[in-house]
Design a protein around this motif. Structure first.
Motif, PDB file in Angstrom:
ATOM      1  N   TYR A 120       0.830  -1.208   0.000  1.00 42.93           N
ATOM      2  CA  TYR A 120       0.000   0.000   0.000  1.00 42.93           C
ATOM      3  C   TYR A 120       0.867   1.261   0.000  1.00 42.93           C
ATOM      4  CZ  TYR A 120      -3.772  -3.218   1.270  1.00 42.93           C
ATOM      5  OH  TYR A 120      -4.684  -4.244   1.283  1.00 42.93           O
ATOM      6  N   LEU A 121       1.935   1.240   0.800  1.00 42.07           N
ATOM      7  CA  LEU A 121       2.854   2.376   0.831  1.00 42.07           C
ATOM      8  C   LEU A 121       3.482   2.588  -0.550  1.00 42.07           C
ATOM      9  CD1 LEU A 121       4.502   4.552   2.332  1.00 42.07           C
ATOM     10  CD2 LEU A 121       6.180   2.767   2.891  1.00 42.07           C
ATOM     11  N   GLY A 122       3.880   1.479  -1.183  1.00 42.25           N
ATOM     12  CA  GLY A 122       4.490   1.562  -2.498  1.00 42.25           C
ATOM     13  C   GLY A 122       3.553   2.162  -3.530  1.00 42.25           C
ATOM     14  N   LEU A 123       2.291   1.732  -3.530  1.00 44.94           N
ATOM     15  CA  LEU A 123       1.320   2.279  -4.478  1.00 44.94           C
ATOM     16  C   LEU A 123       1.108   3.776  -4.235  1.00 44.94           C
ATOM     17  CD1 LEU A 123      -1.387  -0.548  -4.581  1.00 44.94           C
ATOM     18  CD2 LEU A 123       0.279   0.014  -6.356  1.00 44.94           C
ATOM     19  N   GLY A 124       1.057   4.169  -2.964  1.00 41.54           N
ATOM     20  CA  GLY A 124       0.909   5.588  -2.634  1.00 41.54           C
ATOM     21  C   GLY A 124       2.077   6.414  -3.136  1.00 41.54           C
ATOM     22  N   LEU A 125       3.298   5.908  -2.943  1.00 39.87           N
ATOM     23  CA  LEU A 125       4.490   6.609  -3.417  1.00 39.87           C
ATOM     24  C   LEU A 125       4.509   6.693  -4.944  1.00 39.87           C
ATOM     25  CD1 LEU A 125       7.169   5.100  -0.986  1.00 39.87           C
ATOM     26  CD2 LEU A 125       6.297   7.456  -0.991  1.00 39.87           C
ATOM     27  N   LEU A 126       4.064   5.643  -5.612  1.00 40.52           N
ATOM     28  CA  LEU A 126       4.022   5.662  -7.078  1.00 40.52           C
ATOM     29  C   LEU A 126       3.033   6.711  -7.587  1.00 40.52           C
ATOM     30  CD1 LEU A 126       4.148   1.839  -7.907  1.00 40.52           C
ATOM     31  CD2 LEU A 126       5.943   3.525  -8.311  1.00 40.52           C
ATOM     32  N   VAL A 127       1.911   6.851  -6.903  1.00 42.96           N
ATOM     33  CA  VAL A 127       0.920   7.866  -7.287  1.00 42.96           C
ATOM     34  C   VAL A 127       1.504   9.266  -7.133  1.00 42.96           C
ATOM     35  CG1 VAL A 127      -1.242   8.958  -6.566  1.00 42.96           C
ATOM     36  CG2 VAL A 127      -1.139   6.478  -6.852  1.00 42.96           C
ATOM     37  N   ILE A 128       2.153   9.533  -5.993  1.00 45.10           N
ATOM     38  CA  ILE A 128       2.747  10.860  -5.747  1.00 45.10           C
ATOM     39  C   ILE A 128       3.882  11.121  -6.736  1.00 45.10           C
ATOM     40  CG2 ILE A 128       4.012  12.262  -4.076  1.00 45.10           C
ATOM     41  CD1 ILE A 128       2.508  10.648  -1.866  1.00 45.10           C
ATOM     42  N   GLY A 129       4.753  10.135  -6.919  1.00 43.75           N
ATOM     43  CA  GLY A 129       5.884  10.300  -7.830  1.00 43.75           C
ATOM     44  C   GLY A 129       5.445  10.549  -9.261  1.00 43.75           C
ATOM     45  N   THR A 130       4.412   9.829  -9.698  1.00 49.41           N
ATOM     46  CA  THR A 130       3.897  10.021 -11.054  1.00 49.41           C
ATOM     47  C   THR A 130       3.348  11.431 -11.229  1.00 49.41           C
ATOM     48  OG1 THR A 130       3.343   7.675 -11.255  1.00 49.41           O
ATOM     49  CG2 THR A 130       2.233   9.176 -12.756  1.00 49.41           C
ATOM     50  N   GLY A 131       2.756  11.975 -10.167  1.00 46.45           N
ATOM     51  CA  GLY A 131       2.236  13.343 -10.222  1.00 46.45           C
ATOM     52  C   GLY A 131       3.315  14.351 -10.564  1.00 46.45           C
ATOM     53  N   PHE A 132       4.508  14.143 -10.035  1.00 41.52           N
ATOM     54  CA  PHE A 132       5.627  15.030 -10.356  1.00 41.52           C
ATOM     55  C   PHE A 132       6.227  14.710 -11.727  1.00 41.52           C
ATOM     56  CE2 PHE A 132       5.661  15.669  -5.737  1.00 41.52           C
ATOM     57  CZ  PHE A 132       5.889  17.029  -5.668  1.00 41.52           C
ATOM     58  N   PHE A 133       6.330  13.431 -12.055  1.00 38.72           N
ATOM     59  CA  PHE A 133       7.072  13.004 -13.249  1.00 38.72           C
ATOM     60  C   PHE A 133       6.266  13.199 -14.535  1.00 38.72           C
ATOM     61  CE2 PHE A 133       8.653  10.100 -16.409  1.00 38.72           C
ATOM     62  CZ  PHE A 133      10.023  10.050 -16.209  1.00 38.72           C
ATOM     63  N   LYS A 134       5.043  12.691 -14.564  1.00 36.57           N
ATOM     64  CA  LYS A 134       4.281  12.542 -15.819  1.00 36.57           C
ATOM     65  C   LYS A 134       4.100  13.837 -16.602  1.00 36.57           C
ATOM     66  CE  LYS A 134       0.049  10.347 -17.545  1.00 36.57           C
ATOM     67  NZ  LYS A 134       0.674   9.221 -18.224  1.00 36.57           N
ATOM     68  N   PRO A 135       3.622  14.937 -15.978  1.00 35.46           N
ATOM     69  CA  PRO A 135       3.364  16.136 -16.795  1.00 35.46           C
ATOM     70  C   PRO A 135       4.630  16.885 -17.182  1.00 35.46           C
ATOM     71  CG  PRO A 135       2.918  16.612 -14.497  1.00 35.46           C
ATOM     72  CD  PRO A 135       3.278  15.154 -14.562  1.00 35.46           C
ATOM     73  N   ASN A 136       5.698  16.700 -16.431  1.00 33.61           N
ATOM     74  CA  ASN A 136       6.860  17.564 -16.605  1.00 33.61           C
ATOM     75  C   ASN A 136       7.892  17.042 -17.598  1.00 33.61           C
ATOM     76  OD1 ASN A 136       6.080  19.680 -14.707  1.00 33.61           O
ATOM     77  ND2 ASN A 136       6.220  18.068 -13.178  1.00 33.61           N
ATOM     78  N   MET A 137       7.850  15.737 -17.902  1.00 37.20           N
ATOM     79  CA  MET A 137       8.698  15.233 -18.981  1.00 37.20           C
ATOM     80  C   MET A 137       8.270  15.854 -20.307  1.00 37.20           C
ATOM     81  SD  MET A 137      11.205  13.220 -18.268  1.00 37.20           S
ATOM     82  CE  MET A 137      11.455  12.232 -19.744  1.00 37.20           C
ATOM     83  N   THR A 138       6.966  15.850 -20.583  1.00 36.58           N
ATOM     84  CA  THR A 138       6.485  16.440 -21.835  1.00 36.58           C
ATOM     85  C   THR A 138       6.639  17.961 -21.823  1.00 36.58           C
ATOM     86  OG1 THR A 138       4.257  16.343 -20.895  1.00 36.58           O
ATOM     87  CG2 THR A 138       4.870  14.601 -22.424  1.00 36.58           C
ATOM     88  N   SER A 139       6.611  18.572 -20.634  1.00 36.49           N
ATOM     89  CA  SER A 139       6.825  20.022 -20.538  1.00 36.49           C
ATOM     90  C   SER A 139       8.258  20.383 -20.933  1.00 36.49           C
ATOM     91  CB  SER A 139       6.539  20.513 -19.115  1.00 36.49           C
ATOM     92  OG  SER A 139       5.187  20.330 -18.780  1.00 36.49           O
ATOM     93  N   ILE A 140       9.225  19.564 -20.514  1.00 34.58           N
ATOM     94  CA  ILE A 140      10.622  19.792 -20.909  1.00 34.58           C
ATOM     95  C   ILE A 140      10.752  19.672 -22.424  1.00 34.58           C
ATOM     96  CG2 ILE A 140      12.980  18.871 -20.791  1.00 34.58           C
ATOM     97  CD1 ILE A 140      12.370  17.985 -17.927  1.00 34.58           C
ATOM     98  N   LEU A 141      10.131  18.645 -22.976  1.00 33.61           N
ATOM     99  CA  LEU A 141      10.188  18.432 -24.425  1.00 33.61           C
ATOM    100  C   LEU A 141       9.556  19.601 -25.168  1.00 33.61           C
ATOM    101  CD1 LEU A 141      10.896  16.563 -26.766  1.00 33.61           C
ATOM    102  CD2 LEU A 141       8.732  15.375 -26.405  1.00 33.61           C
ATOM    103  N   SER A 142       8.411  20.070 -24.682  1.00 34.04           N
ATOM    104  CA  SER A 142       7.732  21.196 -25.319  1.00 34.04           C
ATOM    105  C   SER A 142       8.587  22.456 -25.264  1.00 34.04           C
ATOM    106  CB  SER A 142       6.387  21.431 -24.628  1.00 34.04           C
ATOM    107  OG  SER A 142       5.705  22.498 -25.223  1.00 34.04           O
ATOM    108  N   GLU A 143       9.225  22.712 -24.108  1.00 32.77           N
ATOM    109  CA  GLU A 143      10.076  23.889 -23.969  1.00 32.77           C
ATOM    110  C   GLU A 143      11.316  23.780 -24.857  1.00 32.77           C
ATOM    111  OE1 GLU A 143      12.527  26.318 -20.488  1.00 32.77           O
ATOM    112  OE2 GLU A 143      10.938  24.917 -19.926  1.00 32.77           O
ATOM    113  N   MET A 144      11.837  22.574 -24.996  1.00 30.25           N
ATOM    114  CA  MET A 144      13.023  22.344 -25.814  1.00 30.25           C
ATOM    115  C   MET A 144      12.779  22.742 -27.271  1.00 30.25           C
ATOM    116  SD  MET A 144      15.007  18.721 -26.370  1.00 30.25           S
ATOM    117  CE  MET A 144      15.291  18.456 -24.639  1.00 30.25           C
ATOM    118  N   TYR A 145      11.560  22.501 -27.749  1.00 30.00           N
ATOM    119  CA  TYR A 145      11.228  22.760 -29.159  1.00 30.00           C
ATOM    120  C   TYR A 145      10.350  24.004 -29.335  1.00 30.00           C
ATOM    121  CZ  TYR A 145      13.241  18.352 -30.680  1.00 30.00           C
ATOM    122  OH  TYR A 145      14.129  17.345 -30.966  1.00 30.00           O
TER     123      TYR A 145
END
Length: 586
Positions: A120-145
């Motif tokens: 349960y702790l692991g699933l919670g951490l994955l949810v929080i971590g994805t919140g930081f990771f998921k939108p910002n990878m594409t944001s870096i790519l968008s800013e790059m181009y």
């Protein structure tokens, strides 16, 4: 239009015509998707595996496993809304990616221990971590181009290949280790590559310059001044009122309570809505209240925009509504289809059929690895001096992958008879995407490019055909009789074609139809629709055992044949209305 000459430093180190930084993002996303899909394909199998045997699980029912997974999947599409806001305003995209990666690594490590609390702790951490990771990878790519829009489509295509390559190898290798060595090996491998992917990204900082850094006060002031001076009515801000914030807070709290109440009530016997209003169950009543308040919020905000903007945003909302039906069906791949593959599909092979399968599996494994390893070598040649240690870390990841792949293939070729692991079928989605994505893309660039509503409808109908094949293949099958794996392979083929018709179209039209000032709000709406679809998928997928016992396996798959097919026909019929609402946007 900006050219390369306008910013020569950007293209100083090229790999396949693109800056080296793109391929650092490619590999970072690849390892994150490796870990995510590697864990995802195991979770339902682990939860529903028998308590005894060579590789015991927790012995849960499909309904209980679906309740937990559904809440997890739903939250994965909600937390990125908040992660994107935090990155935009406070920490920047690069730090958000690193923070998210570290949190997800800890989550995978916790799950590898196999205990209830740590899972349960692991699933919670994955949810929080994805919140930081998921939108910002594409944001870096968008800013790059940002200054090179003519190269953005090609960049996103390459990036998308990294997503599918990671999903492909994650499901294949994590699934194989879990089946042959134990669940904690599969969960643990996902965490190892999440960690290594984080390290290589952080060590490649020199390649990005100030891309993805915290926005300076000067840049924020310049953007505010630009908006204030703009004569475009669509560019004017539409500030949130106090009532708006209250409605957002209330609907968010009720939605989250409902998401948590589903597994709590089914697994733990704790019902947060243990009351009735007339004949309505408490949870249904609260969801209806939240839905009413949310619709009021959306409608009240829409009325504050100019007519054309309002019409276009209504079009996006209509597309988002039908998106729920698509993901409700498509995401059966994470729940009911893995259970179906394990319990109802004839996966035993021997003799010539085993040889053919092993040959195909070898090609599926080795050919993509060779291609991606070649890209790694090209990247290393360009960045060896600037990011030496990052390249070393990447080389280590591929040595590990090659080692596991060779061990897996050698192990399978040594067997006289074998049973295909149920997680193997999940890789077909990624394989078919890689195989057919360019063909579908060329279709949209040709004279046969249909309107958005038709693409949407065809995506839903094509996916429904896949479930129709499963319903036909399992028709009349008695308990204990196995179905040919051919039906499952064909189903994944049609599901993937449906995804290619619909999924890229949705995000594309959000960016086309919505002015820049409102895009964050509408992307939030879009992710909310996907979150609801994922939750419904897991809840309905968890009913596979109940519906099969009460009616038949064929009846279960007919639900996912009829509902999306009807939705597809309906959205196609709305094409004239949607065309008017879009005001010339194609």
């Amino acid at each position: 239009m900006t050219t390369e000459a306008g910013n020569p430093d950007f293209f100083k180190s090229k790999v396949l015509g693109h800056p080296s930084g793109l391929f650092v993002l490619f590999f970072t996303e690849m390892w994150e998707r490796f870990s995510f899909y590697g864990m995802r394909v195991l979770l339902i199998l682990f939860l529903t595996a028998a308590l005894t045997g060579d590789n015991p699980g927790w012995g849960w029912s499909a309904e209980n496993a679906g309740a937990l997974y559904g809440t997890y999947a739903m939250l994965l599409y909600i937390t990125p809304i908040f992660g994107g806001i935090i990155a935009d305003r406070f920490i920047g995209y690069r730090w958000a990616v690193v923070i998210g990666s570290i949190i997800m690594t800890l989550g995978h490590a916790a799950m590898a221990l196999d205990t209830p609390f740590m899972l349960y702790l692991g699933l919670g951490l994955l949810v929080i971590g994805t919140g930081f990771f998921k939108p910002n990878m594409t944001s870096i790519l968008s800013e790059m181009y940002k200054l090179f829009p003519e190269k953005k489509d090609g960049a996103y295509t390459i990036f998308y290949m990294g997503v599918n390559a990671g999903a492909f190898f994650g499901m294949m290798l994590c699934g194989y280790l879990a089946a042959n060595l134990g669940w904690h090996w599969g969960f643990g491998l996902a965490g190892i590559f999440m960690l290594l992917g984080t390290i290589q990204f952080w060590l490649a900082k020199p390649l990005f310059g100030d891309i993805g850094e915290v926005p300076s006060k000067q840049k924020k002031a310049e953007e505010s001044a630009r908006v204030a001076l703009s004569k475009n009515e669509d560019d004017k801000p539409n500030p949130y009122t106090t009532v708006d914030f209250i409605l957002i807070a209330v609907t968010t709290v009720i939605g989250l309570l409902y998401a948590f109440n589903d597994p709590l009530s089914k697994i733990g016997g704790i019902n947060l809505f243990n009351f009735k209003i007339g004949s309505l169950d408490g949870s249904i009543f609260m969801i209806l209240v939240a839905l009413f308040l949310f619709l009021y919020l959306v409608i009240s905000r829409l009325m504050r925009y100019t007519t054309i903007v309002r019409h276009r945003m209504i079009a996006v909302i209509i597309f988002a509504f039908f998106t729920v039906f698509f993901w409700m069906s498509f995401e059966q791949g994470a729940s009911s289809l893995v259970i179906f593959a394990r319990d109802n599909v004839d996966r035993t092979l021997e003799g010539s059929s085993l040889t053919i399968f092993n040959t195909i599996n070898t090609l599926l494994t080795v050919v993509p690895l060779v291609i991606i390893s070649w890209v790694l070598i090209l990247l290393a040649k360009q960045t060896w001096k600037k990011a030496l240690v990052s390249n070393v870390v990447l080389a280590i990841t591929f040595l590990i992958i090659w080692g596991i792949a060779i061990w897996m293939l050698n192990n399978e070729f040594s067997k006289e008879a074998s049973e295909i692991d149920p997680s193997w079928f999940s890789i077909l989605n990624s394989f078919f995407i890689i195989a057919f994505a360019s063909t579908v893309s060329k279709l949209w660039d040709s004279k046969y490019n249909p309107p958005a509503a038709v693409k949407y409808g065809l995506g839903l109908i094509i996916m429904a055909i896949g479930f129709g094949l499963l319903a036909f293949g399992s028709y009349g099958v008695a308990t204990g009789i196995k179905v040919s794996m051919l039906w499952l392979v064909l189903a994944y083929l049609f599901h993937t074609l449906g995804e290619l018709f619909l999924s890229p179209v949705g995000l594309s039209y959000v960016s086309k139809l919505v002015p820049a000032r409102m895009i964050a709000f509408m992307f939030g709406m879009w992710y909310l629709a996907i979150a609801i679809g994922n939750k419904l998928a897991a809840v309905l997928g968890g009913q596979i055992e109940n519906i099969t016992n009460e009616y038949s396996l064929s009846t279960f798959f007919l639900i996912f044949t009829i509902v999306p097919a009807v939705a597809g026909l309906l959205v196609i019929s709305l094409n004239p209305i949607l065309k008017k609402l879009m005001h010339g946007v194609r």
